[in-house]
Design an enzyme around this catalytic site. Structure first.
Site, PDB file in Angstrom:
ATOM      1  N   LYS A 189      -4.790   3.073  -2.719  1.00  0.00           N
ATOM      2  CA  LYS A 189      -4.409   2.352  -1.744  1.00  0.00           C
ATOM      3  C   LYS A 189      -4.832   2.252  -0.514  1.00  0.00           C
ATOM      4  O   LYS A 189      -4.261   1.304   0.424  1.00  0.00           O
ATOM      5  CB  LYS A 189      -3.049   3.656  -1.271  1.00  0.00           C
ATOM      6  CG  LYS A 189      -1.974   3.552  -2.653  1.00  0.00           C
ATOM      7  CD  LYS A 189      -1.309   2.093  -3.209  1.00  0.00           C
ATOM      8  CE  LYS A 189       0.216   1.775  -4.156  1.00  0.00           C
ATOM      9  NZ  LYS A 189       0.556   0.393  -4.277  1.00  0.00           N
TER      10      LYS A 189
ATOM     11  N   TYR B 282      -4.523   8.409  -5.962  1.00  0.00           N
ATOM     12  CA  TYR B 282      -3.638   8.043  -5.267  1.00  0.00           C
ATOM     13  C   TYR B 282      -3.444   7.196  -3.416  1.00  0.00           C
ATOM     14  O   TYR B 282      -3.788   6.039  -3.333  1.00  0.00           O
ATOM     15  CB  TYR B 282      -2.322   8.029  -5.376  1.00  0.00           C
ATOM     16  CG  TYR B 282      -1.034   7.657  -5.309  1.00  0.00           C
ATOM     17  CD1 TYR B 282      -0.553   6.165  -6.355  1.00  0.00           C
ATOM     18  CD2 TYR B 282      -0.195   7.369  -3.923  1.00  0.00           C
ATOM     19  CE1 TYR B 282       0.277   5.057  -5.881  1.00  0.00           C
ATOM     20  CE2 TYR B 282       0.939   6.786  -3.936  1.00  0.00           C
ATOM     21  CZ  TYR B 282       1.150   5.319  -5.139  1.00  0.00           C
ATOM     22  OH  TYR B 282       2.776   4.482  -4.483  1.00  0.00           O
TER      23      TYR B 282
ATOM     24  N   SER C 267       0.827  -1.188   0.047  1.00  0.00           N
ATOM     25  CA  SER C 267      -0.113   0.250   0.255  1.00  0.00           C
ATOM     26  C   SER C 267       0.857   1.263   0.330  1.00  0.00           C
ATOM     27  O   SER C 267       1.562   1.343  -0.848  1.00  0.00           O
ATOM     28  CB  SER C 267      -0.906  -0.104   1.503  1.00  0.00           C
ATOM     29  OG  SER C 267      -1.433   0.897   1.415  1.00  0.00           O
TER      30      SER C 267
END
Length: 267
Positions: A157, A153, A139
């Site tokens: 994640k 993003y 992650s």
């Protein structure tokens, strides 16, 4: 988990965290297959890794269904089975949400979230057959503390982190462990187009240190591996207890940060 002779597939293994983790695992006697989209980079990676042990390269894009099928089938054929899947492939494009192209948003969702979910699902029969197996999801520290200009993003994640947490509990007692890794800023090719430095909280950790921590976590059957040092831990704690204070801190940095990351892309 004892890693010697374990059969391991690492996506995005031709550079950065994937490559360094592959090298570390090979040094522990594991058998490793790495996948990536670019044949030239894979060929160079294999040349560098071969002196450490048994490594196979697979050129395929795990963001596509065909690529995932090819990645898994080639890995199973080369390794004779699968004990550990490391979902490491990723990509990003920084910038204000209003200025991000829809195609870039979709790419980030596909490679960072859908790919690990669907590849893990496809790999489950092989992992179940192993009886002593693991899924490692890479992650990001941005999943724990979101910052401006990385909204997509951070979202994907965080998604893969919660996917891993839920799946770990789902598979508890079935011989498949799930570990989630939260790297902070790491000195990899992904960071080459970012101009954000320590003054903005972007201190880059050596990739070898991150890989060492990942492999140590695998050996210890850790639930999570969180990197970034004391400063990162303080931000994580503050984000839980007083997130508005972090909001204020980032507000003061926003213009400088926007300029520093405007060209940050790795898609």
């Amino acid at each position: 988990m004892k890693l010697e002779n374990k059969r391991i597939l690492i996506t995005g293994g031709s550079s950065g965290i994937g490559y360094a983790t592959a090298q570390n695992l090979l040094q522990r006697g594991a058998r490793v297959a790495i996948s990536g989209r670019r044949q030239e980079a894979l060929t160079k990676a294999v040349e560098g890794l071969r002196s450490f042990g048994d490594v196979t390269a697979i050129c395929a894009d795990v963001a596509t269904g065909e690529g995932r099928e090819e990645t898994l089938s080639q890995a199973l054929a080369a390794l004779g089975g699968l004990d550990i899947l490391v979902n490491n492939a990723g990509g990003l494009r920084a910038g204000p949400l209003s200025q991000l192209e829809e195609t870039d948003i979709m790419k980030m969702v596909e490679v960072n979230l859908l790919a690990p979910i669907l590849l893990t699902r496809a790999a489950l029969p092989a992992l179940e057959k192993s009886g002593d197996s693991m899924v490692v999801n890479v992650s990001s520290a941005l999943a724990l503390v979101g910052i401006p200009f990385y909204s997509i993003y951070a979202a994907v994640k965080a998604g893969v982190a919660h996917f891993g947490e839920s799946l770990r509990r789902e598979l508890k007692g079935e011989g498949i462990h799930v570990m989630t890794v939260f790297p902070g800023g790491t000195d990899t090719p992904m960071m080459k187009t970012s101009n954000a430095g320590p003054e903005l909280g972007f201190t880059l950790e050596p990739v070898e240190a991150v890989a060492e921590a990942i492999v140590a976590g695998m050996e210890e059957d850790a639930l999570t591996v969180i990197r970034g040092g004391e400063q990162r831990q303080e931000m994580i704690a503050l984000n839980r207890t007083d997130p508005a204070k972090l909001d204020e801190r980032f507000a003061g940095l926003k213009d400088t940060l926007a300029d520093a990351v405007k060209d940050h892309t790795a898609l």
